[in-house]
Design an enzyme around this catalytic site. Structure first.
Site, PDB file in Angstrom:
ATOM      1  N   HIS A 171       0.809  -1.215   0.000  1.00  0.00           N
ATOM      2  CA  HIS A 171       0.000   0.000   0.000  1.00  0.00           C
ATOM      3  C   HIS A 171       0.845   1.268   0.000  1.00  0.00           C
ATOM      4  O   HIS A 171       0.421   2.305   0.500  1.00  0.00           O
ATOM      5  CB  HIS A 171      -0.959   0.002   1.197  1.00  0.00           C
ATOM      6  CG  HIS A 171      -2.073  -0.986   1.054  1.00  0.00           C
ATOM      7  ND1 HIS A 171      -3.279  -0.676   0.482  1.00  0.00           N
ATOM      8  CD2 HIS A 171      -2.133  -2.301   1.371  1.00  0.00           C
ATOM      9  CE1 HIS A 171      -4.058  -1.753   0.468  1.00  0.00           C
ATOM     10  NE2 HIS A 171      -3.388  -2.748   1.008  1.00  0.00           N
ATOM     11  N   ASP A 189      -7.568 -12.666  -2.522  1.00  0.00           N
ATOM     12  CA  ASP A 189      -7.898 -13.748  -3.449  1.00  0.00           C
ATOM     13  C   ASP A 189      -8.301 -14.996  -2.675  1.00  0.00           C
ATOM     14  O   ASP A 189      -7.561 -15.433  -1.780  1.00  0.00           O
ATOM     15  CB  ASP A 189      -6.685 -14.085  -4.322  1.00  0.00           C
ATOM     16  CG  ASP A 189      -6.360 -12.986  -5.308  1.00  0.00           C
ATOM     17  OD1 ASP A 189      -7.022 -12.925  -6.353  1.00  0.00           O
ATOM     18  OD2 ASP A 189      -5.441 -12.183  -5.044  1.00  0.00           O
ATOM     19  N   HIS A 243       0.575 -15.696   8.120  1.00  0.00           N
ATOM     20  CA  HIS A 243       1.006 -14.563   7.311  1.00  0.00           C
ATOM     21  C   HIS A 243       2.422 -14.158   7.743  1.00  0.00           C
ATOM     22  O   HIS A 243       3.022 -14.791   8.616  1.00  0.00           O
ATOM     23  CB  HIS A 243       0.026 -13.390   7.466  1.00  0.00           C
ATOM     24  CG  HIS A 243      -0.197 -12.623   6.204  1.00  0.00           C
ATOM     25  ND1 HIS A 243       0.801 -11.914   5.585  1.00  0.00           N
ATOM     26  CD2 HIS A 243      -1.298 -12.466   5.430  1.00  0.00           C
ATOM     27  CE1 HIS A 243       0.324 -11.334   4.489  1.00  0.00           C
ATOM     28  NE2 HIS A 243      -0.950 -11.671   4.369  1.00  0.00           N
TER      29      HIS A 243
END
Length: 410
Positions: free
Chosen positions: A17, A357, A104
Site C-alpha cells: 500500500h 484472493d 502470514h
C-alpha cells in the site's frame, strides 16, 4: 534480498500500500525494440479484479517506463519502470497492530527487521510481483525474438481437483498396482505431450481459472467460489512449459538450471512446492524405465525419446521441452474469525478485513512465466559470454574429437 539474477539483474521495490511498486532491470541487451505495450499485456493478466475468482481490489497496473529506452529501443542501460498503487485502503489492516495474522508474514517480518509495514503484507504482498512480471515481460520479448523461446503456464489443480490423468503432469498421476510391480507407462502420455507442445496463452486465457480443460475448469470455478462464499481460501498448482531452449544452459554445481528455477519459483509469494520433470513420481520408477534414451530427431539434432528429465540433465538443459510444477498454498488471509493470539500472547479472535484472493493460482500464471523468463534470460547471457570468450581462442587440436565440439558448434 530484493535482487535476482547475475547478468540480467532485476531489483524490485515497493510494499502493498505504498505510492508505487516497480523494478530496475540491469543487463538488458541494447537494440531491443520495446514499448510499454510489450510489458502491459502480462501485467494485465496478473492484475487484481479480473473476475469473481480474484480479489476485488481495483488496480489497472499501468506501467510507466522511466529510463533505459529511447524512441522504442533499449539503450543497454538500466531500465526503470513503475506502477502506481491507486486503490489503497491501509485502514483495512488496523487489526494487524494487535494481531499477527495466522500463517502470514506479519510476525516473521517484525522479528527479522524489528519494524514492519503498517498495512497489508508489505513486501510479502503479491503487489511486489508487479516488478517481476514487468521484468519478465522484457526478458520474454528478447527470448522470443532472438531464440523463438516460448513460455506458457496454466493451472493444473485447485484443491483436490486435478486435470484428468491423461493430461496431468507426471507426478500428479499415481502409480497403481502392487508395490513390487515395476511396470509403468511413460509418464508423458500422448495427450500431455501434445499439451506441452501446443498450449498457448490464448487457449489458457479462455478460462477464468486459467485451466485449459473445460470440464475441469468448471469444477475449479465452483470450488473457488465455494471457498469465497465461506470466507475461506484454497490452494492449487501451476504447470509451466518452456519451449525451444537451447542445450547447454545452467551452471553446475550450485547453480544448476533446475536449482535456479526452484529458487525463482519458491521466491514467489504463497509457494510451498516445486518439482521438475517426473518430480516425485520419478522416485517410484526404476532407472531402467526412467532413463531418457538418446535418439536422432527429425531435424538432425540429438534428442531424447522420452522426457522424464524435464529438459534438464546434470543441471544443464538438453534441448527438450522444460516442464515443471509449482504448488501454491491456500491464501493465509481469510475473513473467517480465527482463534489466535496477539503479539503479547493474549488469546483472542481475529477476522481479517481487506480484499483478498480466495485462490491465487489463476493470477499466479503470469508470475510463474515471468520468473521462468528471468532464469532463461540470465542463463543465456551467461552461456553466451562463455561461448564468446572461447571463440576467441584457437581451435583445440590436442584432444580426441569425442571430447571437443567442432568450433562452429561451440
Amino acid at each position: 534480498m530484493s535482487t535476482f539474477g547475475t547478468l540480467y539483474r532485476v531489483t524490485t521495490y515497493g510494499e502493498s500500500h505504498c505510492a508505487s511498486v516497480g523494478a530496475i532491470i540491469d543487463g538488458c541487451p541494447p537494440g531491443l525494440e520495446l514499448s510499454a505495450a510489450d510489458i502491459q499485456t502480462q501485467l494485465s493478466r496478473r492484475r487484481p479484479g479480473q473476475s469473481n475468482l480474484t480479489t476485488p481490489r481495483d488496480e489497472k497496473d499501468l506501467v510507466q517506463l522511466q529510463s533505459g529506452v529511447e524512441q522504442g529501443v533499449t539503450l543497454g542501460t538500466p531500465i526503470g519502470l513503475l506502477v502506481r498503487n491507486e486503490d489503497q485502503r491501509p485502514k483495512d489492516y488496523t487489526e494487524t497492530d494487535l494481531y499477527p495474522r495466522p500463517s502470514h508474514a506479519d510476525y516473521t517480518y517484525l522479528e527479522k527487521y524489528g519494524v514492519k509495514a503498517s498495512s497489508g503484507g508489505g513486501r510479502s504482498s503479491a503487489r511486489e510481483t508487479i516488478g517481476r512480471v514487468a521484468a519478465g515481460a522484457i526478458a520474454e520479448t528478447y527470448l522470443k525474438r532472438a531464440y523463438g523461446i516460448e513460455i506458457v503456464a496454466f493451472v493444473s489443480s485447485v484443491g483436490k481437483i486435478h486435470l484428468p490423468s491423461s493430461i496431468a503432469p507426471p507426478s500428479a498421476v499415481p502409480v497403481n498396482g502392487a508395490d513390487d510391480n515395476d511396470d509403468v507407462e511413460d509418464s508423458l502420455s500422448p495427450e500431455f505431450r501434445k499439451l506441452l507442445a501446443t498450449i498457448s496463452r490464448a487457449e489458457v486465457d479462455k478460462y477464468t481459472t486459467r485451466c485449459p480443460h473445460p470440464e475441469t475448469s468448471e469444477r475449479m470455478t465452483k470450488r473457488i467460489i465455494r471457498a469465497k462464499d465461506a470466507q475461506d481460501s484454497i490452494g492449487g498448482t501451476v504447470t509451466c512449459v518452456i519451449r525451444n531452449v537451447p542445450a547447454g544452459l545452467g551452471e553446475p554445481v550450485f547453480d544448476k538450471f533446475e536449482a535456479k528455477l526452484g529458487h525463482a519459483m519458491l521466491s514467489i509469494p504463497a509457494t510451498k512446492a516445486f518439482e521438475i520433470g517426473s518430480g516425485f513420481r520419478g522416485t517410484e520408477v526404476p532407472g531402467s524405465k526412467h532413463n531418457d534414451a538418446f535418439v536422432r530427431k527429425a531435424d538432425g539434432r540429438l534428442g531424447t525419446a522420452t522426457n522424464w528429465s524435464g529438459g534438464v540433465q546434470g543441471g544443464i538443459t538438453n534441448g527438450e521441452d522444460i516442464y515443471f510444477r509449482v504448488g501454491f498454498k491456500s491464501p493465509a488471509t481469510i475473513s473467517q474469525a480465527q482463534e489466535t493470539a496477539q503479539y503479547d500472547g493474549t488469546p483472542g479472535s481475529l477476522a481479517a478485513r481487506g480484499r483478498h484472493d480466495p485462490c491465487v493460482v489463476p493470477r499466479a500464471v503470469p508470475i510463474v512465466e515471468a520468473m521462468a523468463a528471468l532464469v532463461v534470460m540470465d542463463e543465456l547471457l551467461i552461456q553466451n559470454a562463455r561461448k564468446t570468450a572461447a571463440a576467441l581462442l584457437p581451435a583445440i587440436t590436442t584432444l580426441p574429437p569425442t571430447m571437443v565440439l567442432p568450433k562452429g558448434k561451440q
